[in-house]
Design an enzyme around this catalytic site. Structure first.
Site, mmCIF file in Angstrom:
data_model
loop_
_atom_site.group_PDB
_atom_site.id
_atom_site.type_symbol
_atom_site.label_atom_id
_atom_site.label_comp_id
_atom_site.label_asym_id
_atom_site.label_seq_id
_atom_site.Cartn_x
_atom_site.Cartn_y
_atom_site.Cartn_z
ATOM 1 N N CYS A 81 0.865 -1.202 0.015
ATOM 2 C CA CYS A 81 0.023 0.101 -0.016
ATOM 3 C C CYS A 81 0.864 1.354 -0.160
ATOM 4 O O CYS A 81 1.432 1.413 -0.856
ATOM 5 C CB CYS A 81 -1.015 -0.098 1.180
ATOM 6 S SG CYS A 81 -2.301 1.043 0.997
ATOM 7 N N HIS A 194 -3.967 -5.012 -0.530
ATOM 8 C CA HIS A 194 -3.486 -5.594 0.745
ATOM 9 C C HIS A 194 -3.394 -7.180 0.641
ATOM 10 O O HIS A 194 -4.543 -7.613 0.821
ATOM 11 C CB HIS A 194 -4.198 -5.183 1.814
ATOM 12 C CG HIS A 194 -4.210 -3.768 2.475
ATOM 13 N ND1 HIS A 194 -3.250 -3.168 3.253
ATOM 14 C CD2 HIS A 194 -4.615 -2.738 1.800
ATOM 15 C CE1 HIS A 194 -3.430 -2.063 3.342
ATOM 16 N NE2 HIS A 194 -4.195 -1.534 2.601
ATOM 17 N N GLU A 196 -2.603 -9.414 2.649
ATOM 18 C CA GLU A 196 -3.154 -10.055 3.855
ATOM 19 C C GLU A 196 -4.703 -9.924 4.100
ATOM 20 O O GLU A 196 -5.302 -10.527 5.091
ATOM 21 C CB GLU A 196 -2.291 -9.202 5.078
ATOM 22 C CG GLU A 196 -2.837 -7.802 5.587
ATOM 23 C CD GLU A 196 -2.382 -6.665 4.834
ATOM 24 O OE1 GLU A 196 -1.751 -6.967 3.621
ATOM 25 O OE2 GLU A 196 -2.625 -5.591 5.147
ATOM 26 N N ASP A 403 -28.223 5.221 11.171
ATOM 27 C CA ASP A 403 -29.388 4.266 11.522
ATOM 28 C C ASP A 403 -30.528 5.225 11.258
ATOM 29 O O ASP A 403 -31.240 5.972 12.285
ATOM 30 C CB ASP A 403 -29.515 3.734 12.945
ATOM 31 C CG ASP A 403 -28.211 3.036 13.215
ATOM 32 O OD1 ASP A 403 -27.883 2.144 12.674
ATOM 33 O OD2 ASP A 403 -27.592 3.223 14.061
#
Ligand code: 1PR
Length: 553
Positions: A81, A194, A196, A403
């Site tokens: 990155c 990434h 990972e 929400d």
């Protein structure tokens, strides 16, 4: 176990990277000072957040020259990155700070006229030589695999420019922009994505680097005719609402319109609905091909010291087996611990990141911060949870969970809020409505509409919006398309559509009728009505680009 050295020079979530490195059979030794670099054989430079900040930290810490020396000595080096970006000349993100200058290109911001920025999600890393010089690729990158990216700046790709100087390049395309997804030459390898967080495909690439497996022949059936069109897939997220049940154990629960207690049954009436164990369910969704997993700790930390919250343990255990991004929400705000010690929202987030979260999701506190933002004439204070966490960890690490509830009015003039004309009038025949923000899990309504909230948190540095809808939650009747379109039109950051998913068709419907960047499901997965792979297979059948889980091939 063989060792790889890793530099943790800025606050960042490196736990998932450590877990992924362990998973492929290596262990991490931390570089704590520039002199440690002399002992490094293999070196990984991760990086998140701001280019200028990362490079300045490296420079201040005295790391730049030892890193260059490591690279010129021919020992294996991998940048991830911002660790990839560091190899380039510089970045538009901070023109005053130079990069290492090993690659004569500068990072540019994605042109954001037609697409969400940051670029978040699963995209390609396609070796530019595939099809021209045989069927091999570097470090296990596969043209039909997808990898997880999250960034706003990228190195634009000019065909041939770097290849002429011996670089192997793999690219991804976002909208009409082709950029460098991975690059290698000699002992150097770097990925914008990434590894990972890129599932099995990412682990394969990480393993190939650590094992020095630079070039690999691809299986003959690998398609050479893959088109270089926009490679970003439709993201499907599995969400687990987690809370303590009446015996104090954390369970996955799910209600409708935010009521998670059983409504009937002699034995179960009034109890918290228990749909399973969080760690096991997260792993199952990962294996089914979920592109991300989100945990919402819907009662956050009641009655226990913050550092002991069982949610941290759940994250730690989940991040050992789930190699896609993990988001955690609930209770991320300035808080007071049970012994009276004040704990900042940034400290809370840090605990979550250290336990394996990649993003935190902020609900109630974002609404309060947005109200204060407008109260102060749209001025940023720099002190809100969103600002402090995104400054330390990067915008991509901060999700705002919203929400909202519909409020119907007869005419737009009847409210100061932004209204839409809905195709679904209420029982009183009113067809105008606005979306009112709520806090505390929908228990308290506020005088703020969803567009105001989205714009304010975008200004504060949120990287993504998780857009729930209380009216639709648990209804299995499909997403609120009108809500998603309303919010998408107001902001540039990605939006995750949530609430109401009941079938694979609902996912197709939302991707067809809105520009949502991702869609989330909860109840339909927890109740076993559909799996994530069934949703993806259906989307694929309907012509939407999705990431296949590697087991499906
Ligand atoms: O306010 O920062 O402490 O965060 C609390 C978080 O917990 C917020 O993100 C809020 O959305 C969430 N939350 C609070 N109470 C509830 C509840 O259900 N009682 N869950 C709750 C909200 C929303 C979605 C849900 C979708 C999809 N859950 O994540 O999973 O609506 O459901 P469906 O696919 O079954 O329809 P703070």
């Amino acid at each position: 176990m063989s060792t790889v050295h890793m530099l943790d020079y800025v606050a960042g979530n490196v736990r998932s990277l450590v877990n992924a490195i362990n998973k492929v059979g290596f262990q991490v030794e931390w570089v704590k000072s520039p002199s440690d670099l002399k002992n490094a054989e293999k070196l990984i430079l991760p990086g998140v957040g701001h280019f200028g900040h990362c490079l300045s930290q490296l420079s201040k810490g005295g790391y730049l020259d030892p890193i260059k020396a490591h690279i010129t000595s021919g020992k294996p080096f991998m940048g991830i990155c911002v660790g990839l970006q560091a190899l380039f000349d510089g970045s538009e993100e901070d023109c005053d700070v130079p990069g290492l200058g090993l690659i004569p290109v500068s990072m540019q911001k994605f042109n954001d006229d037609s697409k969400s920025v940051p670029h978040i999600g699963w995209n390609s890393a396609m070796d530019t030589k595939i099809g021209t010089s045989g069927n091999s690729s570097f470090y296990g990158l596969n043209p039909s695999s997808k990898y997880y990216y999250v960034h706003s700046y990228a190195a634009p790709y000019t065909p041939g420019l770097l290849e002429e100087n011996g670089w192997s390049v793999a690219t991804a395309t976002y909208g009409d922009e082709e950029f460098i997804g991975a690059i290698a030459r000699g002992n150097i390898f770097a990925t914008q994505f990434h590894p990972e967080k890129s599932g099995e495909a990412g682990l394969r690439t990480l393993g190939a680097f650590l094992n020095g497996d630079q070039f690999q022949t691809l299986a003959p059936q690998t398609s050479l005719s893959l088109k270089k069109s926009d490679g970003l897939t439709r993201r499907i997220i599995a969400c687990l609402d987690v809370r303590a049940n009446d015996s104090g154990d954390l369970v996955v629960t799910k209600g409708d319109q935010y009521d998670v207690r059983e409504k009937d049954g002699v034995d179960t009436g009034g109890q918290v609905r228990n749909l399973g164990k969080p760690v096991d369910m997260a792993k199952a969704y990962y294996e089914q091909g979920a592109d991300e997993v989100t945990f919402l700790n819907i009662t956050s930390f009641r009655n226990c010291p913050v550092a002991d919250t069982p949610m941290l343990e759940i994250l730690k255990r989940t991040s050992e087996t789930v190699f896609v991004p993990l988001t955690i929400g609930g209770g991320i705000k300035d808080t007071i611990d049970t012994d009276g010690t004040p704990i900042s929202a940034l400290d809370v987030a840090t605990m979550y990141f250290k336990s394996g979260a990649d993003k935190v999701s902020i609900g109630s506190d974002a609404v309060i911060a947005a109200e204060e933002f407008y109260g102060a004439g749209e001025k940023l204070t720099g002190k809100t949870a969103i600002e402090s966490i995104s400054k330390a960890y990067g915008n991509q690490a901060v999700v705002v969970s919203v929400d909202p509830k519909r409020v119907y009015v007869s005419r737009p003039e009847d409210t100061n809020h932004h209204t839409i004309r809905s195709q679904y009038p209420n029982a009183a025949g009113q067809s105008f409505c606005w979306y009112q923000c709520t806090i505390k899990g929908g228990r308290e309504t506020r005088d703020l509409d969803v567009r105001q909230l989205a714009k304010a948190v975008e200004a504060m540095g949120a990287g993504e919006i998780l857009l729930n809808c209380i009216d639709k939650d648990g209804s299995n009747s499909g997403f609120d398309l009108e809500l998603i379109n309303d919010v998408k039109a107001a902001i540039k950051i990605p939006v995750i559509a949530s609430s109401g998913a009941g079938s694979p068709e609902h996912f197709a419907e939302i991707f067809e009728n809105t520009n949502t960047d991702a869609a989330l499901g909860a109840g339909m997965f927890h109740r076993g009505e559909y799996t994530v792979s069934e949703v993806k297979n259906y989307l694929s059948y309907r012509g939407f680009l999705v990431r296949e889980s590697e087991g499906d091939r």
